[in-house]
Design an enzyme around this catalytic site. Structure first.
Site, PDB file in Angstrom:
ATOM      1  N   VAL A   1       0.855  -1.189   0.000  1.00 14.79           N
ATOM      2  CA  VAL A   1       0.000   0.000   0.000  1.00 14.79           C
ATOM      3  C   VAL A   1       0.887   1.235   0.000  1.00 14.79           C
ATOM      4  O   VAL A   1       1.678   1.456   0.920  1.00 14.79           O
ATOM      5  CB  VAL A   1      -0.955   0.001   1.205  1.00 14.79           C
TER       6      VAL A   1
ATOM      7  N   TYR B   1      14.892  -6.701  21.302  1.00 13.91           N
ATOM      8  CA  TYR B   1      13.944  -7.750  21.690  1.00 13.91           C
ATOM      9  C   TYR B   1      12.845  -7.894  20.639  1.00 13.91           C
ATOM     10  O   TYR B   1      11.946  -8.703  20.791  1.00 13.91           O
ATOM     11  CB  TYR B   1      13.336  -7.459  23.070  1.00 13.91           C
ATOM     12  N   TRP B   2      12.865  -7.068  19.631  1.00 18.97           N
ATOM     13  CA  TRP B   2      11.897  -7.120  18.521  1.00 18.97           C
ATOM     14  C   TRP B   2      10.468  -6.768  18.956  1.00 18.97           C
ATOM     15  O   TRP B   2       9.521  -7.021  18.209  1.00 18.97           O
ATOM     16  CB  TRP B   2      11.896  -8.504  17.854  1.00 18.97           C
ATOM     17  N   HIS B   3      10.310  -6.180  20.126  1.00 18.26           N
ATOM     18  CA  HIS B   3       8.977  -5.824  20.622  1.00 18.26           C
ATOM     19  C   HIS B   3       8.708  -4.343  20.353  1.00 18.26           C
ATOM     20  O   HIS B   3       8.499  -3.553  21.268  1.00 18.26           O
ATOM     21  CB  HIS B   3       8.859  -6.130  22.120  1.00 18.26           C
TER      22      HIS B   3
ATOM     23  N   HIS C   1       5.634 -10.568  26.675  1.00 18.40           N
ATOM     24  CA  HIS C   1       5.595 -11.037  25.288  1.00 18.40           C
ATOM     25  C   HIS C   1       4.218 -10.689  24.727  1.00 18.40           C
ATOM     26  O   HIS C   1       3.230 -11.347  25.030  1.00 18.40           O
ATOM     27  CB  HIS C   1       5.868 -12.540  25.223  1.00 18.40           C
ATOM     28  N   PRO C   2       4.139  -9.644  23.905  1.00 14.54           N
ATOM     29  CA  PRO C   2       2.860  -8.985  23.624  1.00 14.54           C
ATOM     30  C   PRO C   2       1.999  -9.580  22.524  1.00 14.54           C
ATOM     31  O   PRO C   2       0.909  -9.073  22.277  1.00 14.54           O
ATOM     32  CB  PRO C   2       3.299  -7.569  23.233  1.00 14.54           C
TER      33      PRO C   2
END
Length: 559
Positions: free
Chosen positions: A244, A485-487, A525-526
């Protein structure tokens, strides 16, 4: 008693009731093959039949976008646009053993893992596949911290929240076997004082516990894409390899509204899709993709957009600001004897740090972003990666454009790790706790040498400071060895960019539903929360439209 005080008391009581409901873990998903039944309504974006009008256009087929699109399709026509492809083209995404491989695979612009290096100089990755991060992550599943809801600025229907978690869990979450290394690390956490022992639980609570996983006990990954199977196949169309480029808006600036999107297929051809009356465009492109798309579409800081010759549609100084990523600090230990590989299933939770461990086979190619940089030393045998995560965090950065016209060119990302002193203090506390962990009887058999303290371990990379009272050494360790942490979260915050219904302020028919919406992690850990969020907001939208239609019907009846 004042009304506001009574409202707070009632809300807290409701949280306590919900917490009791959380404690009763209902039946979870069974071990099974990854369910690709939804592929019958997935198309390549080159298919021109996708162009047309829809009730809802959802941008981003990831953690929140998939359950959102599936839910809206129960009543309305929905187009889901995903820039990546499908997991069947990358079978290593579908197994626990493939977790490291996906990070090792070279980024060719199409692979499920897109690599980037933040302006902090730290390696990072983001998902580029239908199912989003749930297809490439470590599979850890948990519900949000019960106190999180009262901090969000959102008035939650907590009964609906609970039912929505169950909707997700019934489909893709399992109770994992307590693998041998995970069992050891759990014993170590308890012995090191991360108490109490919470057994198996999906709740975010202080202590040590076995949590849910989206890897079943055969090692098969389950993910957000499977939630598309819950949608109505007669109402839901999914376009993959659809980038997009821009959100389209009405020409009436006094009644500004999103009316559609322009997207590009893998051949570089441009397409348009529009929303019908009372329809909406909903952006679920993630913490990085969502603010990038808003900026490219003319929603953001006025002077900044003007400097890039982007027409300002709706000025907002906060788009792309307040960007967060939780720091990850760690130690790597070589046990004297091989240990089996394991993904994270045991969590050690404290208010100022979260701790986990995984165990890995040796590798000759480093998994990108597992370590801070590609120059990190490589393991020559099995090793344990023991991690401490800083909650929050309070340090934040921004997303800015690297191209003013091409969404496929990754934006500039800066997180400013440890720029807030509280984050650094929490890292020090967490790393000291890892020192306590290494001194436990549970980890004694994993020493290479029979000496007191932590010197008996063989380390890969920088060893933990020996002196537990030397805060300066621990601070240096945290600063010099930080990894992602890639969060990622933030960039399109509720209260700054969005209202309390996730609508973009000042624009009708445009919402954001993903991890860009809040300035702090909902838990350690979301992914569980953001899977729930997609379904939850979808149900809220269906309820809004039902109430609106009923009101119109009642007016017509009275005429």
């Amino acid at each position: 008693m004042e009304k506001s005080t009574m409202s707070v008391i009632l809300f807290v009581l409701h949280l306590l009731v919900l917490h009791l409901q959380y404690s009763e873990v209902h039946s979870l998903a069974n071990t099974s093959a990854h369910d690709f039944s939804y592929l019958k309504f997935v198309y390549n974006a080159t298919d021109t039949s996708l162009e047309g009008s829809y009730d809802y256009i959802v941008i981003g087929g990831g953690t929140s976008g998939c359950p959102l699109a599936a839910t809206l399709s129960e009543k309305y026509k929905v187009l889901l646009l995903e820039r990546g492809t499908i997991a069947t083209e990358y079978p290593n995404t579908l197994t626990a053993d493939g977790f490291a491989y996906n990070l090792q695979q070279q980024d060719d612009g199409k692979t499920p893992v897109e690599r980037f290096v933040s302006e902090d100089g730290i390696d990072n990755v983001r998902a580029r596949i239908l199912g989003g991060t749930t297809i490439i992550n470590a599979g850890v599943y948990a519900r949000a911290n019960i106190s999180f809801y009262s901090q969000t600025g959102i008035e939650w229907d907590l009964d609906l929240v609970n039912k929505t978690y169950e909707w997700v869990e019934d489909a893709i979450v399992v109770k994992p076997n307590n693998q041998s290394w995970q069992s050891v690390i759990g014993e170590g956490f308890l012995e090191a004082g991360i108490l109490p022992d919470n057994g198996f639980s999906l709740d975010h609570e202080a202590g040590t516990r076995l949590t849910g996983s989206t890897f079943d006990n055969n090692g098969t990954r389950h993910a957000a894409d499977e939630l598309l199977n819950k949608g109505d196949p007669n109402n839901l169309l999914v376009a993959v390899q659809a980038s997009v480029e821009k959100i389209l808006f009405s020409s009436n600036t006094s009644n500004l509204s999103a009316i559609g999107v322009i997207y590009t297929d893998s051949d570089g051809n441009s397409h348009q899709a529009f929303v019908r009356g009372n329809g909406e465009v909903i952006v679920s492109a993630g913490t990085i993709g969502t603010p990038q798309l808003l900026l490219l579409s003319g929603v953001g800081p006025e002077s900044y957009l003007s400097s890039l010759n982007i027409t300002v549609v709706q000025p907002n100084p906060y788009v792309g600001q307040f960007l967060y990523n939780n720091p990850r600090n760690f130690i790597n230990n070589f046990p004297p004897n091989p240990i089996e590989a394991s993904v994270v299933t045991v969590l050690g939770i404290r208010s100022d740090y979260y701790q986990v461990s995984l165990s890995s086979l040796p590798f000759s190619t480093p998994p990108f972003s597992l370590f801070p940089t590609t120059s990190y030393p490589l393991p020559n045998s099995t090793f344990a990666h023991i991690v401490s995560q800083v909650p929050g965090p309070l340090s934040h950065g921004s997303v800015t454009l690297n191209s003013s016209s091409d969404v496929r060119i990754a934006p500039n990302i800066k997180f400013n790790y440890y720029s807030n002193s509280t984050d650094l203090a929490n890292c020090v506390s967490g790393m000291k706790k890892l020192g306590d962990l290494l001194r436990t009887k549970a980890l004694e058999p994993y020493k290479a040498r029979d000496v007191l303290g932590i010197d008996g371990f063989n380390y890969l990379g920088v060893p933990l400071p020996e002196n537990q009272t030397d805060d300066a050494s621990f601070e240096t360790f945290c600063l010099d060895n930080v990894a992602s942490y890639w969060h990622y979260h933030g960039g399109s915050l509720v209260g700054k960019v969005l209202d309390d219904s996730f609508r973009v302020m000042g624009i009708k028919a445009l919402r954001v539903v993903d991890a860009s919406t809040f300035p702090y992690e909902p838990n350690s850990h979301p992914q569980g929360f953001y899977l729930m969020l997609g379904r939850y907001v979808g149900l809220q939208i269906l309820q809004e439209r039902s109430i609106r239609l009923e009101a119109i019907h009642n007016i017509q009846e009275s005429m």
